[in-house]
Design a protein around this motif. Sequence first.
Motif, short mmCIF file in Angstrom:
data_model
loop_
_atom_site.label_atom_id
_atom_site.label_comp_id
_atom_site.label_asym_id
_atom_site.label_seq_id
_atom_site.Cartn_x
_atom_site.Cartn_y
_atom_site.Cartn_z
N THR A 107 -6.53 -2.29 -1.41
CA THR A 107 -6.00 -1.11 -0.74
C THR A 107 -4.89 -1.54 0.21
O THR A 107 -5.02 -2.52 0.93
N CYS A 108 -3.78 -0.82 0.18
CA CYS A 108 -2.65 -1.10 1.06
C CYS A 108 -3.11 -0.93 2.51
O CYS A 108 -3.61 0.13 2.88
N PRO A 109 -2.95 -1.98 3.36
CA PRO A 109 -3.38 -1.84 4.75
C PRO A 109 -2.49 -0.89 5.56
O PRO A 109 -2.85 -0.50 6.66
N ARG A 110 -1.34 -0.50 5.01
CA ARG A 110 -0.45 0.40 5.75
C ARG A 110 -0.70 1.86 5.43
O ARG A 110 -0.78 2.69 6.32
N CYS A 111 -0.79 2.21 4.13
CA CYS A 111 -0.94 3.63 3.78
C CYS A 111 -2.28 3.94 3.12
O CYS A 111 -2.61 5.10 2.92
N GLY A 112 -3.06 2.92 2.77
CA GLY A 112 -4.39 3.17 2.19
C GLY A 112 -4.39 3.37 0.69
O GLY A 112 -5.45 3.55 0.09
N SER A 135 2.91 2.68 -3.70
CA SER A 135 2.99 4.01 -3.09
C SER A 135 4.02 4.04 -1.95
O SER A 135 4.93 4.86 -1.96
N CYS A 136 3.87 3.11 -0.98
CA CYS A 136 4.81 3.12 0.15
C CYS A 136 5.86 2.02 0.02
O CYS A 136 6.80 1.97 0.81
N GLY A 137 5.70 1.15 -0.97
CA GLY A 137 6.71 0.12 -1.21
C GLY A 137 6.61 -1.10 -0.31
O GLY A 137 7.36 -2.06 -0.48
ZN LIG Z 1 1.17 1.48 1.05
#
Ligand SMILES: [Zn+2]
Length: 146
Positions: A107-112, A135-137
């Motif tokens: 899981t992306c720690p920035r956007c989940g 997703s957020c790049g």
């Molecule tokens: Zn992300």
Amino acid sequence: MVTIDDLGILRDVSYDGATLVVTITPTYSGCPAIGAIRADIDAALRGAGFDDVDVRTALHPAWTTDWVSAEGRRKLHEHGISPPTHGATATTGPVPLTLSLPTRLLTCPRCGSSDTRETSHFGSTACKSLHRCRSCGEPFEHVKEL
Ligand SMILES: [Zn+2]
């Protein structure tokens, strides 16, 4: 940001006669940080007035990422580093083996978002891998399970 206690590196603090003995276990045997960690513990204790200090290294039992505390996992995530999954290495009985690379669901720690992919198996240190969130790049590092 994380302490040696958060990471599970600090195993024991006790007295052997008049000597204050600190026992640590390196995250993995080739970890280049262990020398600096030993020196830092020694300097911190001497600075705090402990003159008779011995920092010992225990290689058995071997450190595992399961020793990273819940607090340590929270701090890693808070600082944008994907923490190792707890219990990922705990197995009993036969271990299934595969010759293909396992699919990592990180899981992306920035956007989940779980729409992430590994861009490099090694990050800034050998114990981390590099990933990018589709997703957020944003790129992020993950502490590998050991
Ligand atoms: Zn992300």
